[in-house]
Design an enzyme around this catalytic site. Sequence first.
Site, PDB file in Angstrom:
ATOM      1  N   GLU A   1       0.810  -1.220   0.000  1.00 17.51           N
ATOM      2  CA  GLU A   1       0.000   0.000   0.000  1.00 17.51           C
ATOM      3  C   GLU A   1       0.844   1.271   0.000  1.00 17.51           C
ATOM      4  OE1 GLU A   1      -3.127  -0.247   2.918  1.00 17.51           O
ATOM      5  OE2 GLU A   1      -4.071  -1.921   1.861  1.00 17.51           O
TER       6      GLU A   1
ATOM      7  N   PRO B   1       3.322   5.422   7.082  1.00 22.94           N
ATOM      8  CA  PRO B   1       2.686   4.674   8.181  1.00 22.94           C
ATOM      9  C   PRO B   1       1.623   3.696   7.646  1.00 22.94           C
ATOM     10  CG  PRO B   1       1.874   6.935   8.102  1.00 22.94           C
ATOM     11  CD  PRO B   1       2.900   6.819   7.009  1.00 22.94           C
TER      12      PRO B   1
ATOM     13  N   HIS C   1     -18.863  -8.732   4.826  1.00 18.12           N
ATOM     14  CA  HIS C   1     -17.512  -8.246   5.118  1.00 18.12           C
ATOM     15  C   HIS C   1     -16.859  -9.121   6.176  1.00 18.12           C
ATOM     16  CE1 HIS C   1     -14.588  -5.132   6.856  1.00 18.12           C
ATOM     17  NE2 HIS C   1     -14.121  -5.528   5.703  1.00 18.12           N
ATOM     18  N   HIS C   2     -15.674  -9.603   5.864  1.00 23.18           N
ATOM     19  CA  HIS C   2     -14.871 -10.404   6.796  1.00 23.18           C
ATOM     20  C   HIS C   2     -13.518  -9.737   7.003  1.00 23.18           C
ATOM     21  CE1 HIS C   2     -17.033 -14.467   5.669  1.00 23.18           C
ATOM     22  NE2 HIS C   2     -17.777 -13.709   6.444  1.00 23.18           N
ATOM     23  N   GLU C   3     -13.458  -8.772   7.875  1.00 23.79           N
ATOM     24  CA  GLU C   3     -12.132  -8.261   8.258  1.00 23.79           C
ATOM     25  C   GLU C   3     -11.549  -9.260   9.244  1.00 23.79           C
ATOM     26  OE1 GLU C   3     -10.008  -5.728   7.342  1.00 23.79           O
ATOM     27  OE2 GLU C   3      -8.723  -6.917   8.640  1.00 23.79           O
TER      28      GLU C   3
ATOM     29  N   HIS D   1      -8.956  -7.762   0.345  1.00 25.83           N
ATOM     30  CA  HIS D   1      -8.167  -6.558   0.613  1.00 25.83           C
ATOM     31  C   HIS D   1      -6.949  -6.904   1.462  1.00 25.83           C
ATOM     32  CE1 HIS D   1     -10.854  -3.033  -0.642  1.00 25.83           C
ATOM     33  NE2 HIS D   1     -11.278  -4.118  -1.256  1.00 25.83           N
TER      34      HIS D   1
ATOM     35  N   GLU E   1      -7.811  -5.654  -3.543  1.00 23.28           N
ATOM     36  CA  GLU E   1      -7.278  -4.318  -3.302  1.00 23.28           C
ATOM     37  C   GLU E   1      -5.788  -4.415  -3.632  1.00 23.28           C
ATOM     38  OE1 GLU E   1      -7.479  -0.991   0.187  1.00 23.28           O
ATOM     39  OE2 GLU E   1      -6.767  -2.977   0.750  1.00 23.28           O
TER      40      GLU E   1
ATOM     41  N   GLU F   1      -9.143   4.736  -0.095  1.00 21.61           N
ATOM     42  CA  GLU F   1      -9.177   5.050   1.340  1.00 21.61           C
ATOM     43  C   GLU F   1      -8.053   6.007   1.735  1.00 21.61           C
ATOM     44  OE1 GLU F   1      -8.723   1.459   3.669  1.00 21.61           O
ATOM     45  OE2 GLU F   1      -6.951   0.844   2.576  1.00 21.61           O
TER      46      GLU F   1
END
Lengths: 701, 701
Positions: free
Chosen positions: B170, B192, B413-415, B483, B502, B508
């Site tokens: 990222e 960061p 959604h599965h974070e 992601h 992602e 974001e």
Amino acid sequence: MKRVLIFFMLFLFVKIAFAQVVYSPDKHLRLSFVLKEGGKPVYELNYKGKKVIEESKMGFILNDFLSFSENFSVIRTENTSSDTIWKPVWGENSEIRDNYNEMLLFLVHRTTNWKVNIRFRLFNDGLGFRYEFPTQKELRHFIIKEELTEFNLTGNHKTFWIPADYDTNEFPITTSHLSEIDALIENVRKEPLAAKAPSPNVAVQTPLMLKTNDNLYVNIHEAALMNYSAMFLNVDGKSFSLSAHLAPDKNGNKVYFQTGNITPWRTIIVSDDARDILASNLILNLNEPCDFEDTSWIKPMKYLGVWWEYFIGGGSSWAYTDFKDIIIGKTDYSKLLSNGHHGANTSHVKKYIDFASKNGFDAVLVEGWNEGWEDNVAYHKEKIYSFTKPYPDFDVKELQNYAQSKGVKIIMHHETTSSVIDYERQLHKAFKFMVDNGYNSVKTGYVGPIIPRSEYHDGQWMVNHYNYVVKMASEYKIMVNSHEAVRPTGLCRTFPNWIAQESARGTEFESFNGNHPDHTTILPFTRLKGGPMDYTPGIFQGDLSVYGSNKAKLSTTLTKQLALYVTMYSPLQMAADLIENYERFPDAFQFIKDVAVDWDKTYILEAEPGDYVTIARKAKNKNEWFVGGITDENSREAHIDFSFLPPGKTYEVIIYADAKDAHWQTNPQSYVISKKKVNNVKTMKIWLAPSGGFAMSIKEK
Amino acid sequence: MKRVLIFFMLFLFVKIAFAQVVYSPDKHLRLSFVLKEGGKPVYELNYKGKKVIEESKMGFILNDFLSFSENFSVIRTENTSSDTIWKPVWGENSEIRDNYNEMLLFLVHRTTNWKVNIRFRLFNDGLGFRYEFPTQKELRHFIIKEELTEFNLTGNHKTFWIPADYDTNEFPITTSHLSEIDALIENVRKEPLAAKAPSPNVAVQTPLMLKTNDNLYVNIHEAALMNYSAMFLNVDGKSFSLSAHLAPDKNGNKVYFQTGNITPWRTIIVSDDARDILASNLILNLNEPCDFEDTSWIKPMKYLGVWWEYFIGGGSSWAYTDFKDIIIGKTDYSKLLSNGHHGANTSHVKKYIDFASKNGFDAVLVEGWNEGWEDNVAYHKEKIYSFTKPYPDFDVKELQNYAQSKGVKIIMHHETTSSVIDYERQLHKAFKFMVDNGYNSVKTGYVGPIIPRSEYHDGQWMVNHYNYVVKMASEYKIMVNSHEAVRPTGLCRTFPNWIAQESARGTEFESFNGNHPDHTTILPFTRLKGGPMDYTPGIFQGDLSVYGSNKAKLSTTLTKQLALYVTMYSPLQMAADLIENYERFPDAFQFIKDVAVDWDKTYILEAEPGDYVTIARKAKNKNEWFVGGITDENSREAHIDFSFLPPGKTYEVIIYADAKDAHWQTNPQSYVISKKKVNNVKTMKIWLAPSGGFAMSIKEK
């Protein structure tokens, strides 16, 4: 302003210097806790006026370097007592008394304002204590880098030990003084085992059995090991100090902790009579009660198995084929040729089912039934086995029907070769497969180094795994017998479907000449304090050279093998030998057929670790009693006092004893079976051969 | 004797010195393979007579130190050609031509007698090659300590790079010459991010885009990453040499390998026209065809979501409560007070469903619906979330019925917060829960460091995990949008339910002022070569200070946001902004409503990495076309040649363009919408503001 107020309150209520004493219900044990200068918590344990544990430190190193063993204040204490009776689903006794005095100390660490409680429980047979981290504002997650709990001993005790190793507990047991461990340990660690991760320093495993010069027996272990790593004990052979040594992960962290959780109990069982150590239920008492709604599906059992044949050098193999380039899910076994000596084939298993049915056994274990065994020592491989695909010559449905028609269960086998994540991936389907095909118990195995590769067998992650499997199994009403797992800590109270574990050097090592004659006189004082062991006794043909190239010889007489069904408590007992050997000795085999696997009451008649054990037990819900006695390499005379029998009646006892010429090395199969009448005022002397034993079955006349 | 014979045969048939050349079908590319003195395999790649890759080493270091890059002989070779057409389930084109010449080399390592094959495939748009280890007697399991494959470049190319990091992809993209990376990399690594594990040396990630001084475009990546770790590239800024750098596990091993398996393809796409890089299907062609029996359940889709509100500083939260001492399975949420600003509550989600239904969207993503978010950054904690327990204010059944009545799907959604083992433990039940409650797609998340603690996001173990989840999901007919996973390598051909990923810096980061205006002009040349990205465009309200404390400003004009629906290919496209912002700009929103998400044909009209991209696409099975164009921080004039339209007809085009006073920093919401008539011989010029864009929708008149 609020913070100032809190500090003010602390100064008002906190006792900076602090000491408190608790006694066991019978007053024989005295625990004293002191907060020493600098706010350092220490404890001390006395038994009948003698020190057992000298002043010993408590606490931790948290996160990277925070010393959490000083700068404490005691906020308050709570003292309570309890005396209750509970009934295990299965066990050595059908009722267990849980009687203790408790002190709960609420501590605050003055530099961080972090809180921890210490709970001491003093029973007549020993001490348990644990650390409890309540939920609190200033602290939520932390890493335990070290637990600093000490067990400072009073002298150079006789010690029954195996070396600390994060990956195995299958070492032979050494008896030495504490001061000698340092010189002996490296040699013991050379033992060839499938996975080893020795502690970098001199340390030993628990349950650790100790005997003082003035004949106090001390056993150190832990209870209720959940979401924490197993405790080993660092040994200082000069100061006789022991201290906690937690199994790390490969990043060097011991425990990942969230407040609102507790540590396992640290346990110290003490007596001046070795028999009390064996009789102690302290570790079970410190575990949580079972909360299963239904436990009717959990049943002690005696079993045979397609198993010993893999060890004796007779050619039988787990693997179906000699082709080794197996890729699970791709390799089509139906196109591979059998090697011609695959053990788990349908007709061979049927013979075991027939024999089990004929002789009243509950079940037959079958190892080597599933795809993957050809490549079973590929420790780097993740997908070694399928737990739902049988080999082409193992007909699951046919065997299910056959076993059912004979009133016998088949025991499932899940060897994971420690590829644990792959096992977890298959777990639901594997358990569903079991239920669909009539299996209600599984033997799990964890040979070799662990995948995930950050983990050891005895670390927190694997501890959670074993517990997870057992819990998951309970949802499918499956009983679990785990091999090569972390040694037990009494969790079979909470999860009674955890019917047994191996977690020590079992009978399989007899096929490598690996067990010493005193081995089974020590295990009840060490490994078995945590819970039942699937030791797999019952080897009648001890000289393995009859099968082929294996020259190993059993370390016991035949009757000692019988005695183990009583002395090595387990609700799961195997008759491990081949059918043909039981057919050769039908009179001795009768004892294995008769002996119970669940008990109303247990009587420890004689015991000395490393020397001998004699135990009598009353079968559950039956007026039948069984007695077993074993000795080490020295012959001896056992003294049986039949006062454990109800008075006023006559009983017939069948005695299976070593013949006068019996000797484990030269004449192990020489035994005498006799019948006698006894009553509860009788005593009897029985001679045991070198590494011999005896067994008795007793019925009302 | 047998061994002697084999050696003799080798000497007869093996060519010790060896060189062979292969050309692409159009002869523009020439691959030469040479076995140099000492049996060292090397390759070289030329394009239209120019060197693209100088002589470059191939091979490995195996196990601890075996050099598996010399002492080879070539046993034989096989040359083949192929020219086929295949149809993806979804994609930028409904038909893809797969045309190549192939050379397969059978090598034997003379010192060990271990065998490895190298397969080269030369396409008109580039080269793919991989190593294949056949099953063989002498070798079964080994560890790849290093892969030594080199990509030696011809000069100090312009490079579009992000630093090698085993845990994240990222980073912002830096444009520099190869020689400058060394000096720049440490600063870029300061970015960061939730989990970082930088490579110890100077290395970059793939897909790596390069441009030579004489205007050759070169893209290096890999295809079909399965059961292997992701490849980074070591950079020698002096010799312009790149070499493979595999993501390790924490024990320092790169890959655990069993013979009978293959490595991923190493890919080099080459052209003197940047548009060809974008048009290339080489990576998809090198992936295996899909073998799903049924793919009818896989559907491209456009969606809205309860998502952007968590980033803009408006107070909405994933967590239901402010209480953080959560223990999943024990904490009773029904007894906890809501924090009053929980995003995923039933009535709020209904508003999204209403809006989605009204505007023709397929689905609504809802994040923060499930237990555990209060403690979601507890990276040491294994059990952070339940994937089957909704928060008390999220009524699963009611929402299922409501969504169904409105013809809208809810996206699960599965974070995982990278507690991957716990996710796997819940996976079956989580997927079953989805099926039972009407969900057919899931967004997965891997924020933070990985548990198992031996692993990184991009290592072999996690690669297997992502693939496992996608395969498992296919069994439940569930589409996956992952992601923070490893960047894609074209596996969406094999697993078309892997609808998007992602795996790069997405929208974001606009909420942290994190994306540079050239970002989306580079991504199609880098990240997107592996597969579609869930970039989540469509932010109309770019100045976030309107919501509260967040001072971030979007790096684009509003029309550039529209253009991204065409330039950033994905079968899964989000309209990421709040409903109220779409209601403020209904005319611009019309384009998002209209734009297709699946295509018959794609036309790359203009492209220069880091500067601009203009793409036209024909909607699948419809006579509708959409065009998108974007520019970096510099304004420009796009030239649209409408020759992609079928001849002989007139079309109406709606043009969404930056107004003359538009500027991403000062006036991003200034746009003009106009209608024109065009035909296939027309051209058009459109002005793009600094970091601006334009979009067109075209229909037959």
